[in-house]
Motif scaffolding. Structure first.
Motif, short mmCIF file in Angstrom:
data_model
loop_
_atom_site.label_atom_id
_atom_site.label_comp_id
_atom_site.label_asym_id
_atom_site.label_seq_id
_atom_site.Cartn_x
_atom_site.Cartn_y
_atom_site.Cartn_z
N ILE A 254 -8.18 -2.30 1.60
CA ILE A 254 -7.40 -1.50 2.54
C ILE A 254 -8.39 -0.79 3.47
CG2 ILE A 254 -5.77 0.42 2.77
CD1 ILE A 254 -5.10 -0.08 -0.27
N ASP B 283 -3.21 10.54 2.27
CA ASP B 283 -4.08 9.91 1.28
C ASP B 283 -3.46 8.59 0.83
OD1 ASP B 283 -6.00 11.91 1.19
OD2 ASP B 283 -4.95 13.04 -0.36
N VAL B 284 -4.29 7.56 0.67
CA VAL B 284 -3.81 6.31 0.08
C VAL B 284 -3.77 6.50 -1.43
CG1 VAL B 284 -4.28 3.87 -0.26
CG2 VAL B 284 -4.65 4.89 1.98
N GLN C 12 1.07 5.28 0.56
CA GLN C 12 0.33 6.38 1.19
C GLN C 12 1.18 7.65 1.14
OE1 GLN C 12 -0.37 5.70 5.40
NE2 GLN C 12 -2.18 7.00 5.44
N LEU D 109 -10.71 0.49 -1.10
CA LEU D 109 -10.25 1.33 0.01
C LEU D 109 -11.49 1.71 0.82
CD1 LEU D 109 -8.14 3.14 1.50
CD2 LEU D 109 -8.64 4.91 -0.20
N TYR E 67 -14.10 3.20 -1.80
CA TYR E 67 -13.55 3.51 -3.13
C TYR E 67 -13.02 2.25 -3.78
CZ TYR E 67 -13.58 8.25 -1.30
OH TYR E 67 -13.99 9.45 -0.75
N PHE E 68 -12.98 2.25 -5.11
CA PHE E 68 -12.17 1.23 -5.80
C PHE E 68 -11.21 1.96 -6.72
CE2 PHE E 68 -16.12 1.57 -8.23
CZ PHE E 68 -15.70 1.68 -9.56
N ASP E 69 -10.17 1.26 -7.15
CA ASP E 69 -9.08 1.93 -7.87
C ASP E 69 -9.26 1.83 -9.39
OD1 ASP E 69 -8.42 -0.70 -8.32
OD2 ASP E 69 -6.28 -0.41 -7.97
N CYS E 70 -8.32 2.41 -10.11
CA CYS E 70 -8.38 2.53 -11.56
C CYS E 70 -8.38 1.18 -12.27
CB CYS E 70 -7.22 3.39 -12.05
SG CYS E 70 -5.63 2.87 -11.37
N CYS F 156 -1.56 8.03 -10.17
CA CYS F 156 -2.39 7.18 -11.02
C CYS F 156 -2.10 7.37 -12.50
CB CYS F 156 -3.87 7.47 -10.74
SG CYS F 156 -4.98 6.43 -11.71
N HIS F 157 -2.06 6.26 -13.23
CA HIS F 157 -1.79 6.34 -14.67
C HIS F 157 -2.93 6.99 -15.43
CE1 HIS F 157 -4.34 2.80 -14.73
NE2 HIS F 157 -4.41 2.87 -16.04
N GLU F 158 -4.10 7.18 -14.74
CA GLU F 158 -5.20 7.91 -15.39
C GLU F 158 -5.09 9.41 -15.15
OE1 GLU F 158 -8.89 6.15 -14.06
OE2 GLU F 158 -8.57 4.33 -15.23
N MET G 150 -2.18 4.20 -3.95
CA MET G 150 -2.26 3.04 -4.83
C MET G 150 -1.91 1.78 -4.04
SD MET G 150 1.34 3.67 -6.91
CE MET G 150 1.55 1.99 -7.54
N LEU G 151 -2.19 0.65 -4.66
CA LEU G 151 -1.68 -0.63 -4.15
C LEU G 151 -1.04 -1.33 -5.33
CD1 LEU G 151 -3.05 -3.18 -1.71
CD2 LEU G 151 -2.58 -3.97 -4.02
N THR H 26 -8.78 -3.32 -6.37
CA THR H 26 -8.46 -3.05 -4.96
C THR H 26 -9.53 -2.12 -4.40
OG1 THR H 26 -6.10 -3.10 -5.53
CG2 THR H 26 -6.67 -2.28 -3.35
N CYS I 95 -5.04 6.56 -7.13
CA CYS I 95 -5.75 5.57 -7.96
C CYS I 95 -7.17 5.34 -7.45
CB CYS I 95 -4.99 4.24 -7.93
SG CYS I 95 -3.41 4.32 -8.77
N PHE I 96 -7.43 5.69 -6.18
CA PHE I 96 -8.75 5.42 -5.59
C PHE I 96 -9.67 6.61 -5.79
CE2 PHE I 96 -5.74 2.66 -3.45
CZ PHE I 96 -6.39 1.45 -3.52
N HIS I 97 -10.02 6.89 -7.03
CA HIS I 97 -10.88 8.04 -7.30
C HIS I 97 -12.30 7.64 -7.71
CE1 HIS I 97 -8.46 7.26 -10.94
NE2 HIS I 97 -9.58 7.48 -11.60
N TYR I 98 -12.61 6.35 -7.59
CA TYR I 98 -13.98 5.90 -7.85
C TYR I 98 -14.69 5.63 -6.53
CZ TYR I 98 -12.34 5.37 -12.62
OH TYR I 98 -11.80 5.61 -13.85
N ILE J 205 0.86 -1.17 0.00
CA ILE J 205 0.00 0.00 0.00
C ILE J 205 0.90 1.22 0.00
CG2 ILE J 205 -1.76 1.27 1.31
CD1 ILE J 205 -2.27 -1.46 2.82
N GLN K 209 -8.83 2.18 6.25
CA GLN K 209 -8.18 3.40 6.73
C GLN K 209 -9.12 4.10 7.72
OE1 GLN K 209 -7.58 6.31 3.60
NE2 GLN K 209 -5.83 7.24 4.64
N LYS L 272 -6.79 9.11 9.34
CA LYS L 272 -6.25 8.66 8.05
C LYS L 272 -5.11 7.63 8.19
CE LYS L 272 -6.76 11.52 4.45
NZ LYS L 272 -6.55 12.67 3.55
N LYS M 273 -14.19 11.14 -7.78
CA LYS M 273 -13.77 12.12 -6.78
C LYS M 273 -12.51 12.81 -7.30
CE LYS M 273 -12.35 12.42 -1.99
NZ LYS M 273 -11.62 11.70 -0.93
#
Lengths: 133, 133
Positions: B22, A30-31, A24, B87, B78-81, A97-99, A33-34, B85, A104-107, A22, B24, B29, A118
């Motif tokens: 994960i 903020d987290v 952070q 969160l 949340y879920f990631d890209c 995040c590659h996006e 990515m994993l 994973t 990476c946790f923006h959904y 993980i 948190q 946080k 988000k």
């Protein structure tokens, strides 16, 4: 309290030889990515102070930020009570995040399954990765 | 921005049918733990607002806090890209770690492999779990 000294291979890896890591942000907490490390990735991360993962899709070492410049400088590193997960507190250059988003946790997922995004992207992935995306 | 509505089975699970989650603390946080969910755990978590995992060692559903009372109330998810994973930002009752520490990540690992314990235990695992530990 100092306990002992361990080697990367003393951690617990899954049947693919990987341990989830993980990442952070050390400042905002903020987290980000994993990703996964094998024993040699852990060794490279400890030695270099930057994150080295094992890319499961490409089956190769992945020095985070090598393509994008968005390296992660490791400030603190932890493992958990089962020795099978890592937590790395890093200084993130640019976005993780590659996006193009910082994390990476923006959904965001609501209880009824509704998904909302988000935050805003910090860069255009096309410009940074091009064909390598 | 609202995107769409998804079902737990729309997330990406590994070959064991699991997705890492994960956990948190929503207030501090701090990263508390990482555990695994299958599709039904995700559904139960979304429906109940408390964390439900899949215990890999016991091969059964694991409603966090059922033995210890240290439940996790989910405030954001949340879920990631890569959709592989999760969160979860939670209100943690008591401590998250079965060793009595607030976070499972209490083993700090230095670049030379030296391990030190961070923090103090909040409860005695023997008293809370007894034989069930």
């Amino acid at each position: 309290m100092q306990l002992k000294q361990i080697k990367p291979e003393d951690l617990k890896y899954n049947s693919d030889g990987l341990i989830p890591a993980i990442v952070q942000d050390v400042a905002t907490k903020d987290v980000l990515m994993l990703a996964y490390m094998n024993s040699e990735s852990v060794g490279r991360t400890l030695a270099s102070g930057e994150t080295w993962f094992w890319s499961r899709s490409r089956q190769e070492f992945w020095h985070k930020g090598e393509s994008s410049g968005n390296v992660q400088r490791v400030k603190e590193m932890y493992f958990d009570c089962d020795s099978d997960t890592l937590l790395l507190l890093v200084e993130q250059k640019g976005a993780a995040c590659h996006e193009g988003y910082y994390s990476c946790f923006h959904y965001a997922l609501a209880g009824d399954g509704t998904v909302t995004i988000k935050g805003e992207p910090m860069f255009d992935p096309e410009e940074v990765y091009g064909d390598k995306k």
